[in-house]
Write a protein that holds these residues in place. Structure first.
Motif, PDB file in Angstrom:
ATOM      1  N   GLY A 213       0.771  -1.241   0.000  1.00  0.00           N
ATOM      2  CA  GLY A 213       0.000   0.000   0.000  1.00  0.00           C
ATOM      3  C   GLY A 213       0.796   1.280   0.000  1.00  0.00           C
ATOM      4  N   PHE A 214       2.109   1.214  -0.211  1.00  0.00           N
ATOM      5  CA  PHE A 214       2.935   2.421  -0.247  1.00  0.00           C
ATOM      6  C   PHE A 214       2.932   3.041  -1.640  1.00  0.00           C
ATOM      7  N   ASP A 215       2.987   4.363  -1.689  1.00  0.00           N
ATOM      8  CA  ASP A 215       3.357   5.077  -2.906  1.00  0.00           C
ATOM      9  C   ASP A 215       4.881   5.197  -2.902  1.00  0.00           C
ATOM     10  N   VAL A 216       5.494   4.997  -4.051  1.00  0.00           N
ATOM     11  CA  VAL A 216       6.960   4.955  -4.121  1.00  0.00           C
ATOM     12  C   VAL A 216       7.467   5.934  -5.163  1.00  0.00           C
ATOM     13  N   SER A 217       8.444   6.749  -4.767  1.00  0.00           N
ATOM     14  CA  SER A 217       9.121   7.632  -5.712  1.00  0.00           C
ATOM     15  C   SER A 217      10.620   7.522  -5.478  1.00  0.00           C
ATOM     16  N   ALA A 218      11.383   7.750  -6.527  1.00  0.00           N
ATOM     17  CA  ALA A 218      12.841   7.619  -6.421  1.00  0.00           C
ATOM     18  C   ALA A 218      13.537   8.810  -7.062  1.00  0.00           C
ATOM     19  N   GLU A 219      14.594   9.260  -6.406  1.00  0.00           N
ATOM     20  CA  GLU A 219      15.440  10.330  -6.926  1.00  0.00           C
ATOM     21  C   GLU A 219      16.799   9.740  -7.312  1.00  0.00           C
ATOM     22  N   PRO A 221      20.146  11.345  -7.439  1.00  0.00           N
ATOM     23  CA  PRO A 221      21.006  12.529  -7.242  1.00  0.00           C
ATOM     24  C   PRO A 221      22.482  12.289  -7.543  1.00  0.00           C
ATOM     25  N   PHE A 222      22.846  11.056  -7.913  1.00  0.00           N
ATOM     26  CA  PHE A 222      24.266  10.728  -8.053  1.00  0.00           C
ATOM     27  C   PHE A 222      24.688  10.483  -9.500  1.00  0.00           C
ATOM     28  N   GLN A 223      23.842  10.844 -10.450  1.00  0.00           N
ATOM     29  CA  GLN A 223      24.165  10.581 -11.843  1.00  0.00           C
ATOM     30  C   GLN A 223      25.474  11.252 -12.251  1.00  0.00           C
ATOM     31  N   GLY A 224      26.273  10.487 -12.978  1.00  0.00           N
ATOM     32  CA  GLY A 224      27.565  10.997 -13.408  1.00  0.00           C
ATOM     33  C   GLY A 224      28.670  10.845 -12.383  1.00  0.00           C
ATOM     34  N   THR A 225      28.366  10.202 -11.256  1.00  0.00           N
ATOM     35  CA  THR A 225      29.367   9.964 -10.212  1.00  0.00           C
ATOM     36  C   THR A 225      29.581   8.460 -10.049  1.00  0.00           C
ATOM     37  N   LYS A 226      30.473   8.100  -9.145  1.00  0.00           N
ATOM     38  CA  LYS A 226      30.722   6.677  -8.897  1.00  0.00           C
ATOM     39  C   LYS A 226      29.531   5.994  -8.251  1.00  0.00           C
ATOM     40  N   TYR A 227      28.572   6.787  -7.753  1.00  0.00           N
ATOM     41  CA  TYR A 227      27.368   6.225  -7.141  1.00  0.00           C
ATOM     42  C   TYR A 227      26.184   6.242  -8.123  1.00  0.00           C
ATOM     43  N   ASP A 228      26.468   6.212  -9.406  1.00  0.00           N
ATOM     44  CA  ASP A 228      25.453   6.422 -10.438  1.00  0.00           C
ATOM     45  C   ASP A 228      24.231   5.522 -10.269  1.00  0.00           C
ATOM     46  N   LEU A 229      24.403   4.292  -9.827  1.00  0.00           N
ATOM     47  CA  LEU A 229      23.278   3.356  -9.697  1.00  0.00           C
ATOM     48  C   LEU A 229      22.431   3.591  -8.462  1.00  0.00           C
ATOM     49  N   PHE A 230      22.915   4.398  -7.527  1.00  0.00           N
ATOM     50  CA  PHE A 230      22.201   4.572  -6.265  1.00  0.00           C
ATOM     51  C   PHE A 230      20.994   5.473  -6.432  1.00  0.00           C
ATOM     52  N   ARG A 231      19.951   5.153  -5.656  1.00  0.00           N
ATOM     53  CA  ARG A 231      18.727   5.932  -5.669  1.00  0.00           C
ATOM     54  C   ARG A 231      18.292   6.231  -4.234  1.00  0.00           C
ATOM     55  N   VAL A 232      17.731   7.423  -4.040  1.00  0.00           N
ATOM     56  CA  VAL A 232      17.098   7.770  -2.764  1.00  0.00           C
ATOM     57  C   VAL A 232      15.603   7.570  -2.956  1.00  0.00           C
ATOM     58  N   VAL A 233      15.038   6.665  -2.191  1.00  0.00           N
ATOM     59  CA  VAL A 233      13.648   6.245  -2.376  1.00  0.00           C
ATOM     60  C   VAL A 233      12.800   6.737  -1.209  1.00  0.00           C
ATOM     61  N   THR A 234      11.640   7.278  -1.512  1.00  0.00           N
ATOM     62  CA  THR A 234      10.662   7.676  -0.500  1.00  0.00           C
ATOM     63  C   THR A 234       9.383   6.878  -0.721  1.00  0.00           C
ATOM     64  N   ALA A 235       8.943   6.188   0.318  1.00  0.00           N
ATOM     65  CA  ALA A 235       7.702   5.417   0.260  1.00  0.00           C
ATOM     66  C   ALA A 235       6.749   5.948   1.320  1.00  0.00           C
TER      67      ALA A 235
END
Length: 235
Positions: A213-219, A221-235
């Motif tokens: 039942g959560f709404d999920v969105s993802a940011e 913020p690390f594109q172009g860096t060594k953390y490119d695959l990482f996402r900050v997720v808010t549910a």
């Protein structure tokens, strides 16, 4: 190894031959100086997401030595609670927070298992980073159930995970290789050490959270860096 104050190779080897909790108890005094501690530059966008809304009470899940709890101090007004099953890690978390001499918010740490925590609508925000490798596939629904129960109405679960890499990405093969080695280790040595990579990717997390039942969105913020695959997720 990694840092002059960090663990030696042999200390890490000894830690890896223990069970999960015992291993982290051994590693705790030097954990701050290992790459296993989530870096501050990864935590910064998570905290920016937290502070988009007022937060009275926050829960840091599988807090380790309290890196997220410490980062939350400027944006939480009343209480921060960090929970973990490693007494060694909790002792380090208390020590590192005590060094900050913070009066408000109240920062506390408790030995609690994320699968059996019984908080009921007590927190505006739950956060975690770097802990999903300890949550096996069949435990993820139970974990999300306990997260949902702990949140107040309209509360948020904010965490860091990765977008599933393609099989052409070396990260995919490195993770699979590590996981295979861990399966072999656990087959021949008891108690098991539970730590696997790519278990709660953005895609898998979204699937489980939506089911509950959560709404999920993802940011991203690390594109172009060594953390490119990482996402900050808010549910």
């Amino acid at each position: 190894m990694f840092h002059e104050k960090g663990p030696t190779f042999w200390e890490l080897a000894k830690q890896a031959l223990q069970g999960t909790t015992e291993g982290y108890d051994l590693l705790a005094p030097k954990f701050e100086y290992t790459p296993f501690r989530t870096p501050d530059d990864l935590l910064e966008p998570l905290i920016r997401e937290v502070e988009k809304e007022p937060v009275r009470d926050a829960l840091d899940l599988a807090c380790g030595n309290g890196a997220i709890s410490r980062a939350l101090i400027p944006v939480v007004t009343d209480r921060i609670l960090g929970i973990d099953v490693s007494d060694g890690m909790l002792a380090e978390a208390r020590k590192l927070c005590d060094d900050l001499n913070v009066d408000k918010p109240i920062v506390e740490f408790e030995n609690q298992d994320v699968f059996t925590m019984s908080y009921e609508q007590e927190f505006d925000v739950l956060c975690t980073a770097g802990a999903f490798g300890h949550i096996l596939h069949h435990q993820q629904d139970l974990f999300v159930e306990r997260v949902k129960a702990a949140l107040r109405p309209n509360g948020r679960f904010i965490f860091i995970t990765v977008k599933k890499p393609s099989k052409s990405n070396p990260v995919w093969w490195a993770a699979r290789g590590f996981n295979a080695a861990m399966h072999v280790r656990n087959a021949i040595k008891k108690p098991p050490f539970i730590m696997f990579y790519l278990t709660f990717t953005l895609e898998r997390a979204s699937e489980v959270l939506w089911r509950h039942g959560f709404d999920v969105s993802a940011e991203a913020p690390f594109q172009g860096t060594k953390y490119d695959l990482f996402r900050v997720v808010t549910a």
